[in-house]
Design an enzyme around this catalytic site. Sequence first.
Site, mmCIF file in Angstrom:
data_model
loop_
_atom_site.group_PDB
_atom_site.id
_atom_site.type_symbol
_atom_site.label_atom_id
_atom_site.label_comp_id
_atom_site.label_asym_id
_atom_site.label_seq_id
_atom_site.Cartn_x
_atom_site.Cartn_y
_atom_site.Cartn_z
ATOM 1 N N TYR A 200 15.190 -9.131 -1.615
ATOM 2 C CA TYR A 200 14.077 -8.386 -1.042
ATOM 3 C C TYR A 200 12.749 -8.775 -1.692
ATOM 4 C CZ TYR A 200 11.306 -4.406 0.602
ATOM 5 O OH TYR A 200 10.337 -3.614 1.183
ATOM 6 N N SER B 41 4.833 -4.901 0.026
ATOM 7 C CA SER B 41 5.510 -3.968 -0.881
ATOM 8 C C SER B 41 5.120 -4.309 -2.314
ATOM 9 C CB SER B 41 7.028 -4.097 -0.722
ATOM 10 O OG SER B 41 7.718 -3.359 -1.722
#
Length: 248
Positions: A146, A133
């Site tokens: 995250y 990501s």
Amino acid sequence: MSQPRTAVVTGASSGIGAATARRLAAEGFHVFCAARRRDRIEALAAEIGGTPVECDVTSEPSVAALAGLVGERLDVLVNNAGGAFGSAPVAGADEEDWRRMYEVNVIGLMRVTRALLPALLASGAGTILNVGSTAGRVAYEGGAGYTAAKHGTKVVTETLRLELWDQPVRVMEIAPGMVRTDEFALVRFEGDRQKADAVYAGVAEPLVAEDVADAIGWMVTRPPHVNVDQLVIKPRAQAAQHKVHRQG
């Protein structure tokens, strides 16, 4: 007659995983669709002529069963299983949310890779593609758990490439930015549809799962000597994590 090429896609029950399974099947791969939700992967596998595998990447016996079903040879592994849980600042962080994110995005990725590496090497030209990501590159408020986990995905990928430099296997990472899928933001905000929709509010064309799957399909079908180390893919509207063009 040559053996059909095979691929494993984890987290294949929805979003990027399901789209990737469809794309690889279209490229001629027999796809092992691995995920926890058996009803979804059975429907997907029936659609694309693949094999459904009920698999929880946080469970060693479950991953061992996946490896046993795949067998002695595998061409492509797409480590897509992941997720973001919660958006609290560090001062108010939920330890269990952080633990779950690390367990699936880092340890789960390691567990699946470790189990399937012998089969990837046996193919003579294996490919490991990890779905990271842009959060694995840039920090932002409310995202520490995250972003830490996805930085872990990135570093595990880089380390694997160093460790396997003399082996017949490529190691790649794709790092998507803003991708609108049915579940990602909804899971992150614990089912709060208003908060989930606010992530994409005013963005005319965020990426969709098929955009990322299209890029993954391209990456893994390059000639065996070509390693796409990392590919960052974002919608045109997203110049950076904090700079997104929103209309209205």
